[in-house]
Enzyme design. Structure first.
Site, PDB file in Angstrom:
ATOM      1  N   GLY A  77     -31.760  55.054  43.681  1.00  0.00           N
ATOM      2  CA  GLY A  77     -33.074  54.523  43.295  1.00  0.00           C
ATOM      3  C   GLY A  77     -33.374  54.828  41.837  1.00  0.00           C
ATOM      4  CG  HIS A  78     -33.867  58.921  40.447  1.00  0.00           C
ATOM      5  ND1 HIS A  78     -33.418  59.805  41.398  1.00  0.00           N
ATOM      6  CD2 HIS A  78     -35.179  59.196  40.272  1.00  0.00           C
ATOM      7  CE1 HIS A  78     -34.415  60.586  41.781  1.00  0.00           C
ATOM      8  NE2 HIS A  78     -35.501  60.238  41.124  1.00  0.00           N
ATOM      9  CB  SER A 115     -36.919  60.780  48.643  1.00  0.00           C
ATOM     10  OG  SER A 115     -37.520  62.008  48.288  1.00  0.00           O
ATOM     11  CB  SER A 116     -34.821  64.458  45.088  1.00  0.00           C
ATOM     12  OG  SER A 116     -34.608  63.573  43.998  1.00  0.00           O
TER      13      SER A 116
END
Ligand code: AMP
Length: 320
Positions: free
Chosen positions: A43-44, A191-192
Site C-alpha cells: 500500500g505504501h 497495514s503495518s
C-alpha cells in the site's frame, strides 16, 4: 536519480534535507513527498509509485510519538529501516528522511498545530491527541521538505480530510494526492499493524472489509437510512474477538451525519482485533436512485493531479 543507482540516501537532519531540496529546485517536475511511519508494505509502495510518476520523491520514515495516545503501540511499532530502504531503492526514490525524535521535536519544542471539527468524530473520539500529533508532525515535515505534492493513502480517510483542511487553512502551497487503499487478496486493507495479528485473528479481521461490503450492498439495493446501514455494519463486525470503535456512515464534506444518506459519503470502520487496531473505509456518491464508488475528494485523485502537473512518467494504469 535512476532506478538502478546506488543505495537510497538516508538523511537524518533537517539541514541535509534542505540541501537536497535546494538541489531539486528548478526541476520541471514537482517535488513529491510521501510521509510514512515505515515498515513499508505494498500500500505504501503504491503511493511511492504514484509519487514517482509526478517527480523527484522524498519518503519520510518517522514513528511520530505525539500521534500515539498513552498505552498505544508506540514502543512496539515495527521499525525496519534497512528493509524499507531496499524496497524504496527498487522504486528509484531520491531520498529517505528518517530523523530522530529530537530532530523533529527540537529541545524546548512547545508548538502544536490543531485542526478543529473534522478531528472530533471517528478516530478523534477514540485516540486522544492523535490528530494533534498528526497535524503537528505533518506541518513540521512539510516545512522541512517543502514538497509541491504530498501523497497520502485513503486507508486513513479522516487523516486525508484533516490534512486537506490543514493545507488550505495554513495556505500551504502543496497539492494533496490521495492514493487508493492497498489490500491483501482476501480484501483486508494492508497495514503495518497487521503484523500483530495471529493467523486466527487475521482471519477474523476480514469482517472489516465485509462490513463495508454490507453497507455497499444496502446502498445499491436503494437503502438510504443511515441508522439501518450502520446497524448492518455493526452486525457484520459483531464477533467475540472484535472490539468495535465505530462503524459509521458520514458525509465527506464535514464528517457529520444525516439521517438519510445522500451525496459524497464515507463508510468508515475501526476495530481492534487481538492487539491490532484496524481501520477501513469506502467512499460512495449516493444519488436518490443510483450509487457509485467514488474517490474521497475528486480534486485529489492521482488522475486529476496528473492533468495539472508535468509528469515525469505516466501514472501506472491502475491509478488512472
Ligand atoms: P503509516 O506508515 O501507516 O502512517 O502510513 C503512511 C501513509 O501510507 C499514510 O498516508 C497512510 O494512509 C498510507 N497507507 C497506509 N496503509 C495503506 C494502504 N493499505 N493503502 C494505501 N495507503 C496506505
Amino acid at each position: 536519480m535512476g532506478e538502478s543507482s546506488g543505495p537510497t540516501p538516508i538523511l537524518r537532519k533537517a539541514e541535509e534535507l534542505r540541501a537536497l531540496r535546494r538541489d531539486l529546485e528548478g526541476s520541471d517536475h514537482p517535488v513529491v513527498f510521501v510521509p510514512t511511519m515505515g515498515d513499508l508494505h505494498q500500500g505504501h509502495l503504491d503511493l511511492v509509485r504514484i509519487a514517482r510518476s509526478f517527480g523527484p520523491t522524498i519518503v519520510s520514515v518517522f514513528v511520530n510519538p505525539t500521534q500515539f495516545s498513552p498505552g498505544e503501540d508506540f514502543d512496539r511499532y515495527p521499525r525496519r529501516l534497512e528493509a524499507d530502504r531496499e524496497r524504496l531503492r527498487a522504486l528509484g526514490v531520491d531520498a529517505i528522511y528518517a530523523p530522530s525524535v529530537d530532530d523533529v521535536y527540537v529541545p524546548g519544542d512547545q508548538t502544536r498545530v490543531e485542526v478543529r471539527g473534522l478531528t472530533d468524530p471517528l478516530c478523534g473520539q477514540h485516540r486522544e491527541g492523535h490528530f494533534l500529533g498528526v497535524t503537528t508532525v505533518c506541518t513540521k515535515l512539510f516545512n522541512i521538505v517543502r514538497p509541491q505534492v504530498a501523497v497520502f493513502g485513503q486507508k486513513d480517510a479522516q487523516q486525508c480530510l484533516v490534512i486537506h483542511r490543514l493545507l488550505r487553512d495554513l495556505h500551504f502551497d502543496i497539492d494533496l494526492c490521495i492514493g487508493p487503499t492497498g489490500r491483501a487478496e482476501d480484501g483486508l486493507a494492508l497495514s503495518s499493524r497487521n503484523r500483530y495479528l495471529s493467523p486466527e485473528e487475521r482471519e477474523v479481521a476480514r469482517v472489516l472489509p465485509r462490513a463495508l461490503d454490507r453497507a455497499q450492498a444496502l446502498l445499491e439495493e436503494g437503502e438510504r437510512g443511515r441508522e439501518l446501514i450502520e446497524s448492518a455494519m455493526q452486525e457484520v463486525l459483531a464477533q467475540p474477538e472484535v472490539r468495535v470503535d465505530y462503524a459509521d456512515l458520514r458525509r465527506v464534506e464535514d464528517l457529520g451525519r444525516s439521517d438519510m444518506v445522500e451525496g459524497r459519503v464515507v463508510a468508515a470502520v475501526a476495530a481492534t482485533v487481538g492487539g491490532a487496531r484496524l481501520l477501513d473505509n469506502r467512499c460512495f456518491e449516493v444519488g436518490r436512485e443510483r450509487v457509485r464508488l467514488a474517490p474521497l475528494l475528486d480534486e485529489c485523485t492521482p488522475a486529476h493531479l496528473a492533468r495539472r502537473w508535468p509528469m515525469q512518467q505516466e501514472l501506472p494504469e491502475e491509478f488512472l
